[in-house]
Motif scaffolding. Structure first.
Motif, mmCIF file in Angstrom:
data_model
loop_
_atom_site.group_PDB
_atom_site.id
_atom_site.type_symbol
_atom_site.label_atom_id
_atom_site.label_comp_id
_atom_site.label_asym_id
_atom_site.label_seq_id
_atom_site.Cartn_x
_atom_site.Cartn_y
_atom_site.Cartn_z
ATOM 1 N N ALA A 55 4.795 -89.462 0.549
ATOM 2 C CA ALA A 55 5.058 -88.985 -0.810
ATOM 3 C C ALA A 55 4.670 -87.519 -0.966
ATOM 4 C CB ALA A 55 4.297 -89.844 -1.820
ATOM 5 N N LEU A 56 3.535 -87.129 -0.412
ATOM 6 C CA LEU A 56 3.094 -85.731 -0.476
ATOM 7 C C LEU A 56 4.122 -84.813 0.163
ATOM 8 C CD1 LEU A 56 -0.685 -86.201 0.426
ATOM 9 C CD2 LEU A 56 0.223 -85.510 -1.799
ATOM 10 N N SER A 57 4.657 -85.249 1.299
ATOM 11 C CA SER A 57 5.661 -84.453 1.993
ATOM 12 C C SER A 57 6.955 -84.363 1.186
ATOM 13 C CB SER A 57 5.943 -85.063 3.368
ATOM 14 O OG SER A 57 6.997 -84.388 4.017
ATOM 15 N N ALA A 58 7.325 -85.464 0.534
ATOM 16 C CA ALA A 58 8.594 -85.525 -0.190
ATOM 17 C C ALA A 58 8.642 -84.567 -1.368
ATOM 18 C CB ALA A 58 8.856 -86.952 -0.673
ATOM 19 N N VAL A 59 7.474 -84.248 -1.958
ATOM 20 C CA VAL A 59 7.449 -83.362 -3.130
ATOM 21 C C VAL A 59 6.867 -81.989 -2.801
ATOM 22 C CG1 VAL A 59 7.318 -85.309 -4.702
ATOM 23 C CG2 VAL A 59 5.195 -84.242 -3.918
ATOM 24 N N ASN A 60 6.691 -81.715 -1.496
ATOM 25 C CA ASN A 60 6.132 -80.426 -1.069
ATOM 26 C C ASN A 60 4.827 -80.104 -1.789
ATOM 27 O OD1 ASN A 60 8.347 -79.785 0.701
ATOM 28 N ND2 ASN A 60 9.557 -79.257 -1.120
ATOM 29 N N ALA A 61 3.947 -81.100 -1.834
ATOM 30 C CA ALA A 61 2.685 -80.930 -2.557
ATOM 31 C C ALA A 61 1.782 -79.923 -1.853
ATOM 32 C CB ALA A 61 1.973 -82.275 -2.669
ATOM 33 N N PRO A 62 1.094 -79.074 -2.618
ATOM 34 C CA PRO A 62 0.147 -78.140 -2.012
ATOM 35 C C PRO A 62 -1.112 -78.884 -1.553
ATOM 36 C CG PRO A 62 0.028 -78.010 -4.396
ATOM 37 C CD PRO A 62 1.167 -78.933 -4.082
ATOM 38 N N LYS A 63 -1.956 -78.200 -0.813
ATOM 39 C CA LYS A 63 -3.182 -78.838 -0.326
ATOM 40 C C LYS A 63 -4.126 -79.177 -1.469
ATOM 41 C CE LYS A 63 -3.141 -76.786 4.305
ATOM 42 N NZ LYS A 63 -3.881 -75.941 5.278
ATOM 43 N N GLU A 64 -4.178 -78.311 -2.472
ATOM 44 C CA GLU A 64 -5.093 -78.536 -3.596
ATOM 45 C C GLU A 64 -4.399 -79.364 -4.663
ATOM 46 O OE1 GLU A 64 -7.769 -76.014 -6.835
ATOM 47 O OE2 GLU A 64 -6.865 -75.000 -5.115
ATOM 48 N N LEU A 65 -4.897 -80.577 -4.913
ATOM 49 C CA LEU A 65 -4.332 -81.491 -5.899
ATOM 50 C C LEU A 65 -5.235 -81.580 -7.121
ATOM 51 C CD1 LEU A 65 -3.265 -84.391 -3.506
ATOM 52 C CD2 LEU A 65 -1.846 -82.488 -4.315
ATOM 53 N N THR A 66 -4.652 -81.932 -8.258
ATOM 54 C CA THR A 66 -5.441 -82.094 -9.475
ATOM 55 C C THR A 66 -6.402 -83.259 -9.345
ATOM 56 O OG1 THR A 66 -3.549 -81.278 -10.735
ATOM 57 C CG2 THR A 66 -5.302 -82.357 -11.983
ATOM 58 N N TYR A 67 -5.937 -84.342 -8.765
ATOM 59 C CA TYR A 67 -6.783 -85.494 -8.445
ATOM 60 C C TYR A 67 -6.170 -86.221 -7.265
ATOM 61 C CZ TYR A 67 -3.336 -87.585 -11.668
ATOM 62 O OH TYR A 67 -2.189 -87.964 -12.312
ATOM 63 N N ASN A 68 -6.928 -87.106 -6.666
ATOM 64 C CA ASN A 68 -6.432 -87.829 -5.493
ATOM 65 C C ASN A 68 -5.209 -88.674 -5.857
ATOM 66 O OD1 ASN A 68 -8.439 -86.820 -3.804
ATOM 67 N ND2 ASN A 68 -9.857 -88.485 -4.317
#
Length: 555
Positions: A161-174
């Motif tokens: 899922a992280l890869s699918a949305v190109n999420a950055p390393k720093e997330l608001t919460y887990n």
């Protein structure tokens, strides 16, 4: 000879891909089809069965508890059609309202795994008596074998899922995840529903559905897109009709051009914001941008459609919040997004399940459609409907979808009982086309093309004796035309009770009792029950609802 002008399209809840050929209506995109997708399984009628049971002799319990609700359902399987409720239902929420009633929402489940979008509501009165049950049940899933086994780990699903949305390393919460049965494209998937939230230049609150066996991303959507650091200030602009509008806008800094002002409103608490975007009339959604000006004064001719869209969105938001305590379209503070300057001479406005879109009109039939407060209220009410009753957009349930959007359209824009009078172009008005629909006098408006006129009198009906029996390939079975029958019932009720009571009764029916496939008779039942809940059995309000529906032949 003077050319006869007929309105080519009506306000709709979504867009038909590509150009609009003659006599074709835009089709709706159900919000659950965009986010919590609930596709019908091989068009099986049992895949989404509506349920409404009203108890004549209420079943009394010691408390308004979920366990007693299950006891009721087990005892009344013949009434509800819900088999094995203790096995197939899971408690979602327990809510007590201002009337002292308790509403227990259950999610449907298979082997303990929640089925996205399916469930029922049990309604207790203040005496702990079950007085009604409603909802929608996926009987096809209940009867078919569904493999809920998994081979993919939770951690692997989150990584995908992280890869699918190109999420950055720093997330608001887990990231969080939940295993669900996800009906999508005629197949029931066992999937992880993963929520990924992050800020930055492109903030996101993504929901990603990952197949629990193959690891494939089935579907994903972004539920939030705004930055908390923006500060809202006052600006102003001129609307389509030249009205002076006070606006909530945000100062933004662009790397190359310095300080600008965006139609972005962060002034309201607990909502993701109210935003207006520019679609640039180019047909390329990739070029759509937040509407930005060089100053706090939006007074160019090109600005006018955006000014009205931004202003009207806030007005509709305020109505639902102040009159019904509803925080945005989903009731939970979702961002409200509008797009203007859509297409080229586009004669429509629509709600696509996530946001409102307005065409500029062709100058012959319509002017920019964002000029109408009732139009904005109509489209945004489609969003409320998507998050509540979720009325299926076909036949009578679809006509109810359109009707409730019209009713709240004239409740927000309370100058009259007409729809679309502020968006008609001068040429249309000169030819006698002065509005789209009339709740007070439906017969005074001609239907918009000969194909639909072939199924009825040629004017909008105000009674079931004039009902248009239309096939699904024409106006989805008459969703716009036949909506005028229930529209007229609402007008008659409003004349008797006033707009405020009409709004309260209709809002309760929409949010508490109606289900996806409700028909006109179901609507009468739901609206009558809502009047009883609010004002008492035998009240003048109940009598007014009965009289309104009697007058239009809905029994």
């Amino acid at each position: 000879m003077k050319k006869k002008l007929l309105v080519p399209v009506l306000l709709s809840s979504a867009l038909l891909a590509g150009s609009i050929p003659a006599n074709v209506f835009a089709q709706p995109v159900n919000s659950s089809a965009v986010s919590n997708v609930q596709a019908s399984k091989k068009s099986d009628e049992k895949a989404n069965v509506p349920l409404f049971v009203k108890e004549r002799s209420s079943a009394k319990f010691s408390s308004s508890s979920p366990s007693n609700a299950i006891k009721y359902l087990k005892k009344n399987q013949d009434k509800t059609g819900i088999k094995n409720p203790d096995k197939d239902l899971k408690v979602n929420s327990v809510q007590k309202d201002e009337l002292g009633m308790t509403h227990i929402r259950f999610n449907q489940a298979v082997n303990g795994v929640t089925v996205e979008g399916a469930g029922v509501i049990i309604h207790y009165n203040e005496k702990n008596e079950v007085v009604s049950v409603n909802g929608r049940v996926n009987q096809a899933i209940a009867e078919d074998a569904v493999d809920t086994s998994v081979s993919l780990s939770n951690d692997a699903a989150i990584k995908e899922a992280l890869s699918a949305v190109n999420a950055p390393k720093e997330l608001t919460y887990n990231p969080t995840s939940e295993l669900v049965v996800y009906p999508f494209e005629e197949e029931n998937h066992t999937a992880y529903k993963v929520n990924v939230n992050f800020m930055g230049d492109e903030p996101g609150n993504w929901f990603v559905f990952v197949d629990a066996n193959s690891g494939e991303v089935i579907d994903k959507y972004n539920g939030l897109m705004h930055a908390d650091e923006n500060k809202t200030q006052k600006g102003f602009g001129k609307g389509v009709h030249g009205d002076h509008r006070e606006l909530h806008i945000t100062r933004v800094k662009e790397p190359k051009s310095g300080t600008k002002f965006a139609l972005a409103d962060y002034s309201h608490e607990n909502i993701g914001g109210i935003f207006t975007y520019d679609a640039k009339n180019d047909g390329n959604s990739g070029n759509d941008t937040l509407y930005v000006g060089n100053s706090a004064a939006f007074i160019r001719d090109y600005d006018r459609a955006a000014v009205d869209a931004h202003y009207n969105s806030e007005k509709v938001y305020d109505y639902f919040l102040n009159e019904h305590g509803r925080n945005s379209l989903d009731g939970e503070g979702m961002a409200i997004n509008s797009y203007v300057h859509y297409g080229s001479n586009y004669n429509n406005a629509f709600w696509n399940g996530r946001f409102m879109t307005y065409g500029d009109g062709d100058g012959e039939f319509f002017i920019p459609l964002s000029a109408g407060l009732d139009v904005a209220a109509h489209e945004m009410t489609h969003g409320v409907i998507s998050h509540t009753a979720n009325l299926a957009y076909r036949n009578q349930s679809g006509a109810l979808n359109e009707s409730f959007a019209d009713v709240f359209g004239v409740l927000v824009d309370d100058e009259d009982w007409e729809m679309g009078e502020d968006i008609m172009a001068p040429a249309a008005k000169a030819d006698g086309v002065t509005r789209l629909r009339s709740l007070s006098d439906p017969n005074s408006v001609v239907v918009s093309n000969e194909q639909r006129a072939a199924y009825g009198s040629g004017v909008y009906p105000d009674h079931m004796d004039e009902y248009y029996d239309m096939p699904l390939n024409v106006d989805n079975g008459g969703v716009h035309v036949n909506s005028s029958i229930t529209n007229h019932a609402a007008y008659l009720i409003g004349q008797e009770l006033g707009r405020e009571k009409l709004g309260k009764i209709y809002y309760r029916a929409l949010t508490v009792y109606l289900t996806s496939n409700s028909n006109f008779s179901d609507a009468r039942q739901a609206i009558v029950q809502s009047a009883i809940d609010l004002y008492g059995e035998g009240s003048g309000e109940e009598a007014a609802v009965h009289a309104g529906f009697d007058a239009v032949g809905i029994y």
